[in-house]
Design a protein around this motif. Structure first.
Motif, PDB file in Angstrom:
ATOM      1  N   GLU A   1      18.065  -3.246  43.647  1.00  9.36           N
ATOM      2  CA  GLU A   1      17.624  -3.003  42.112  1.00  9.36           C
ATOM      3  C   GLU A   1      18.279  -3.874  41.423  1.00  9.36           C
ATOM      4  OE1 GLU A   1      15.169  -0.390  41.162  1.00  9.36           O
ATOM      5  OE2 GLU A   1      14.914  -0.859  39.157  1.00  9.36           O
ATOM      6  N   GLY A   2      17.701  -4.567  40.255  1.00  7.29           N
ATOM      7  CA  GLY A   2      18.827  -5.290  39.587  1.00  7.29           C
ATOM      8  C   GLY A   2      18.371  -7.034  39.710  1.00  7.29           C
ATOM      9  N   GLY A   3      17.429  -7.525  40.875  1.00  8.74           N
ATOM     10  CA  GLY A   3      17.785  -8.752  40.831  1.00  8.74           C
ATOM     11  C   GLY A   3      16.203  -9.264  40.776  1.00  8.74           C
ATOM     12  N   LEU A   4      15.771 -10.019  41.393  1.00 15.30           N
ATOM     13  CA  LEU A   4      14.601 -10.590  40.665  1.00 15.30           C
ATOM     14  C   LEU A   4      13.626 -11.800  42.058  1.00 15.30           C
ATOM     15  CD1 LEU A   4      12.437 -11.336  38.652  1.00 15.30           C
ATOM     16  CD2 LEU A   4      13.708 -13.221  37.259  1.00 15.30           C
TER      17      LEU A   4
ATOM     18  N   ASN B   1      20.853  -8.362  37.220  1.00 12.70           N
ATOM     19  CA  ASN B   1      21.698  -7.149  36.562  1.00 12.70           C
ATOM     20  C   ASN B   1      22.420  -6.048  37.518  1.00 12.70           C
ATOM     21  OD1 ASN B   1      20.562  -8.164  34.070  1.00 12.70           O
ATOM     22  ND2 ASN B   1      18.227  -6.612  34.277  1.00 12.70           N
ATOM     23  N   GLN B   2      22.693  -7.034  38.660  1.00 14.93           N
ATOM     24  CA  GLN B   2      23.066  -6.197  39.507  1.00 14.93           C
ATOM     25  C   GLN B   2      24.798  -6.195  39.248  1.00 14.93           C
ATOM     26  OE1 GLN B   2      21.029  -8.934  40.521  1.00 14.93           O
ATOM     27  NE2 GLN B   2      20.651  -9.061  42.553  1.00 14.93           N
ATOM     28  N   GLU B   3      25.407  -5.303  39.119  1.00 12.20           N
ATOM     29  CA  GLU B   3      27.118  -5.176  39.329  1.00 12.20           C
ATOM     30  C   GLU B   3      27.389  -5.269  40.428  1.00 12.20           C
ATOM     31  OE1 GLU B   3      27.604  -2.488  35.997  1.00 12.20           O
ATOM     32  OE2 GLU B   3      25.997  -1.077  36.951  1.00 12.20           O
ATOM     33  N   GLU B   4      27.340  -4.992  41.149  1.00 13.66           N
ATOM     34  CA  GLU B   4      28.222  -5.745  42.970  1.00 13.66           C
ATOM     35  C   GLU B   4      27.246  -5.850  43.551  1.00 13.66           C
ATOM     36  OE1 GLU B   4      30.007  -2.192  44.595  1.00 13.66           O
ATOM     37  OE2 GLU B   4      27.965  -0.978  44.179  1.00 13.66           O
TER      38      GLU B   4
ATOM     39  N   SER C   1      25.631 -12.458  40.062  1.00 16.64           N
ATOM     40  CA  SER C   1      25.218 -12.170  39.127  1.00 16.64           C
ATOM     41  C   SER C   1      24.877 -13.005  37.390  1.00 16.64           C
ATOM     42  CB  SER C   1      24.520 -10.503  38.758  1.00 16.64           C
ATOM     43  OG  SER C   1      25.277 -10.190  38.166  1.00 16.64           O
ATOM     44  N   MET C   2      23.931 -13.279  36.822  1.00 15.46           N
ATOM     45  CA  MET C   2      24.600 -13.549  34.904  1.00 15.46           C
ATOM     46  C   MET C   2      24.894 -12.450  34.016  1.00 15.46           C
ATOM     47  SD  MET C   2      19.984 -14.275  35.226  1.00 15.46           S
ATOM     48  CE  MET C   2      20.089 -14.900  33.299  1.00 15.46           C
ATOM     49  N   ARG C   3      24.450 -10.867  34.966  1.00 17.63           N
ATOM     50  CA  ARG C   3      25.574 -10.095  34.404  1.00 17.63           C
ATOM     51  C   ARG C   3      26.816  -9.823  34.912  1.00 17.63           C
ATOM     52  NH1 ARG C   3      24.082  -3.582  35.111  1.00 17.63           N
ATOM     53  NH2 ARG C   3      25.372  -2.838  33.289  1.00 17.63           N
ATOM     54  N   MET C   4      27.327 -10.982  36.201  1.00 15.93           N
ATOM     55  CA  MET C   4      28.615 -10.045  36.330  1.00 15.93           C
ATOM     56  C   MET C   4      29.154 -11.635  35.623  1.00 15.93           C
ATOM     57  SD  MET C   4      28.337  -9.712  40.216  1.00 15.93           S
ATOM     58  CE  MET C   4      29.927  -9.807  41.153  1.00 15.93           C
ATOM     59  N   VAL C   5      28.692 -12.733  35.092  1.00 11.28           N
ATOM     60  CA  VAL C   5      29.144 -13.826  34.622  1.00 11.28           C
ATOM     61  C   VAL C   5      29.443 -13.632  32.569  1.00 11.28           C
ATOM     62  CG1 VAL C   5      28.916 -16.741  33.591  1.00 11.28           C
ATOM     63  CG2 VAL C   5      28.778 -15.215  35.941  1.00 11.28           C
ATOM     64  N   SER C   6      28.389 -13.041  32.069  1.00 14.22           N
ATOM     65  CA  SER C   6      28.048 -13.439  31.035  1.00 14.22           C
ATOM     66  C   SER C   6      28.325 -11.533  30.016  1.00 14.22           C
ATOM     67  CB  SER C   6      26.548 -13.254  30.584  1.00 14.22           C
ATOM     68  OG  SER C   6      25.875 -12.674  30.655  1.00 14.22           O
ATOM     69  N   GLY C   7      28.421 -10.227  30.934  1.00 13.09           N
ATOM     70  CA  GLY C   7      28.388  -9.096  30.733  1.00 13.09           C
ATOM     71  C   GLY C   7      26.542  -8.450  30.163  1.00 13.09           C
ATOM     72  N   GLU C   8      26.172  -9.588  29.547  1.00 16.06           N
ATOM     73  CA  GLU C   8      24.444  -9.394  29.110  1.00 16.06           C
ATOM     74  C   GLU C   8      23.394  -8.484  30.406  1.00 16.06           C
ATOM     75  OE1 GLU C   8      22.953 -11.332  26.976  1.00 16.06           O
ATOM     76  OE2 GLU C   8      24.565 -12.380  26.132  1.00 16.06           O
ATOM     77  N   ILE C   9      22.925  -7.397  30.024  1.00 12.08           N
ATOM     78  CA  ILE C   9      22.022  -6.918  30.406  1.00 12.08           C
ATOM     79  C   ILE C   9      20.753  -7.677  30.462  1.00 12.08           C
ATOM     80  CG2 ILE C   9      20.532  -4.629  30.772  1.00 12.08           C
ATOM     81  CD1 ILE C   9      23.050  -3.422  30.830  1.00 12.08           C
ATOM     82  N   TYR C  10      19.960  -7.821  31.337  1.00 15.06           N
ATOM     83  CA  TYR C  10      18.979  -9.024  31.177  1.00 15.06           C
ATOM     84  C   TYR C  10      17.818  -8.257  31.071  1.00 15.06           C
ATOM     85  CZ  TYR C  10      22.123 -12.518  30.898  1.00 15.06           C
ATOM     86  OH  TYR C  10      23.254 -12.765  30.446  1.00 15.06           O
ATOM     87  N   ASP C  11      16.043  -8.186  30.129  1.00 14.32           N
ATOM     88  CA  ASP C  11      14.762  -8.008  30.884  1.00 14.32           C
ATOM     89  C   ASP C  11      14.563  -8.971  31.508  1.00 14.32           C
ATOM     90  OD1 ASP C  11      12.404  -7.971  30.868  1.00 14.32           O
ATOM     91  OD2 ASP C  11      12.330  -7.005  28.656  1.00 14.32           O
ATOM     92  N   ARG C  12      14.177  -8.854  32.815  1.00 17.06           N
ATOM     93  CA  ARG C  12      13.639  -9.516  34.258  1.00 17.06           C
ATOM     94  C   ARG C  12      12.307  -9.786  34.216  1.00 17.06           C
ATOM     95  NH1 ARG C  12      13.397  -6.886  38.768  1.00 17.06           N
ATOM     96  NH2 ARG C  12      13.481  -4.729  37.153  1.00 17.06           N
ATOM     97  N   ARG C  13      11.592  -9.317  33.399  1.00 17.51           N
ATOM     98  CA  ARG C  13      10.343  -9.756  32.744  1.00 17.51           C
ATOM     99  C   ARG C  13      10.566 -11.326  32.236  1.00 17.51           C
ATOM    100  NH1 ARG C  13       6.559 -10.525  28.708  1.00 17.51           N
ATOM    101  NH2 ARG C  13       4.280 -10.288  29.867  1.00 17.51           N
ATOM    102  N   ASP C  14      11.160 -11.324  30.454  1.00 16.48           N
ATOM    103  CA  ASP C  14      11.639 -12.365  30.202  1.00 16.48           C
ATOM    104  C   ASP C  14      12.374 -13.354  31.034  1.00 16.48           C
ATOM    105  OD1 ASP C  14      10.976 -10.845  27.952  1.00 16.48           O
ATOM    106  OD2 ASP C  14      13.269 -10.639  27.343  1.00 16.48           O
ATOM    107  N   VAL C  15      13.463 -12.927  31.621  1.00 16.37           N
ATOM    108  CA  VAL C  15      14.167 -13.669  32.960  1.00 16.37           C
ATOM    109  C   VAL C  15      12.496 -14.893  33.528  1.00 16.37           C
ATOM    110  CG1 VAL C  15      15.559 -14.138  34.949  1.00 16.37           C
ATOM    111  CG2 VAL C  15      16.010 -12.848  32.631  1.00 16.37           C
ATOM    112  N   LEU C  16      12.191 -14.024  34.176  1.00 16.59           N
ATOM    113  CA  LEU C  16      11.189 -14.632  35.424  1.00 16.59           C
ATOM    114  C   LEU C  16       9.873 -15.623  34.007  1.00 16.59           C
ATOM    115  CD1 LEU C  16       9.463 -14.308  37.663  1.00 16.59           C
ATOM    116  CD2 LEU C  16       7.935 -12.654  36.910  1.00 16.59           C
ATOM    117  N   ILE C  17       9.527 -15.152  33.193  1.00 18.67           N
ATOM    118  CA  ILE C  17       8.865 -16.579  32.074  1.00 18.67           C
ATOM    119  C   ILE C  17       9.439 -17.115  32.035  1.00 18.67           C
ATOM    120  CG2 ILE C  17       7.027 -16.430  30.037  1.00 18.67           C
ATOM    121  CD1 ILE C  17       5.969 -14.369  32.315  1.00 18.67           C
ATOM    122  N   GLY C  18      11.009 -17.457  31.522  1.00 19.11           N
ATOM    123  CA  GLY C  18      11.406 -18.114  30.833  1.00 19.11           C
ATOM    124  C   GLY C  18      11.967 -18.972  32.564  1.00 19.11           C
TER     125      GLY C  18
END
Ligand code: ATP
Ligand code: BTN
Length: 251
Positions: free
Chosen positions: A67-70, A142-145, A155-172
């Motif tokens: 959970e957390g990945g795309l 969004n994975q933390e480990e 993961s994107m989160r591990m680099v930026s510290g942000e939590i992403y909406d995976r739907r927005d990420v997918l569409i982008g």
């Protein structure tokens, strides 16, 4: 299909993703690649899952898919493209463009990965079956480990510290991949070669390329207009075609 199935439409103010016409979002699957292979889906269908029990990478390797990945795959008719050699790199370029737009500094590892801060953030798997190209993208969002692979992944989160909406990420990402692949279909890989080369991981460094039986060492010079890897070896410049080969830095 025995999975919960959610259809998402693209029409809620989302950008056009013209190559991709249908989106199916599932909870758990073995592998989104296998869902597309077993079903009878039209060209342009995208299958996404929240988790994969048997996520797979190249050469039968495992893709950690908690959970957390795309995790998504799409099917396209092979006949749209003249030469598919650079196809995995074109998909990786779409992911790279998206990550750049979000403030990351990604690098493309020939022939199929996207790295961020020296670690693997995304893998691309392309399989051919009966005139169809089935392409899978695993992106760590969004994975933390990572339980099984640890330090090699990020993961994107591990680099930026942000939590992403995976739907927005997918569409982008689909928008970027669609744009690159449309250009790839019309003009071939050549129009992207400079862009890929400029963000190529290990460029200018000594690397070893292996196919499991033989190994070739040299300085990674860049790529050519078809996406072939150019190595300067002790015996002159060699061109390596994409295939089931591995690329490692000489440390
Ligand atoms: P090469 O392409 O040079 O052979 P690779 O290790 O990237 O190197 P691939 O077959 O492309 O090989 O990718 C599969 C590998 O990716 C796995 O063996 C594992 O090391 C790594 N991996 C698995 N799951 C993830 C994940 N979620 N994020 C990042 N890396 C992962
Ligand atoms: C690699 O780096 O070897 C490629 C990894 C590809 C992983 C994706 S996740 C979605 C799709 N389903 C799979 O089982 N694999 C691909």
């Amino acid at each position: 299909m025995d999975h919960e199935q959610k259809a998402l439409s693209y029409d809620q103010g989302t950008p056009s993703v013209s190559l991709f016409e249908a989106l199916i979002w599932l909870e758990d699957v073995d592998s989104t690649q296998e869902v597309l292979k077993k079903g009878n889906f039209e060209s342009g269908t995208v299958v996404v899952a929240n988790r994969q029990k048997k996520g797979k990478g190249r050469k039968g390797r495992r893709w950690e898919s908690q959970e957390g990945g795309l995790y998504f795959s799409f099917v396209l008719s092979e006949e749209i493209f003249r030469n598919i050699m650079g196809f995995p790199l074109a998909v990786a370029l779409g992911v790279k463009r998206f990550l750049s737009s979000q403030g990351f500094s990604p690098a493309i590892k020939w022939p199929n990965d996207v790295y961020v801060e020296g670690k693997k953030c995304c893998g691309v798997l392309v399989e051919r079956t009966g005139g169809w190209l089935i392409s899978g993208v695993g992106l760590n969002v969004n994975q933390e480990e990572f339980r099984h692979i640890g330090e090699v992944a990020v993961s994107m989160r591990m680099v930026s510290g942000e939590i992403y909406d995976r739907r927005d990420v997918l569409i982008g990402i689909l928008k970027e991949i669609s744009e690159v692949l449309e250009g790839f279909a019309k003009e071939g890989f050549g129009s992207f070669a400079d862009e890929v080369e400029s963000c190529l991981l290990f460029r200018g460094q000594e690397v070893v390329v292996t196919d499991g039986q033989s190994a070739l060492a040299g300085i990674l010079e860049g790529i050519d207009g078809e996406g072939g890897l150019l190595l300067e070896t002790g015996n002159g410049r060699k061109r390596i075609l994409a295939g089931d080969v591995s690329l490692r830095p000489v440390v």
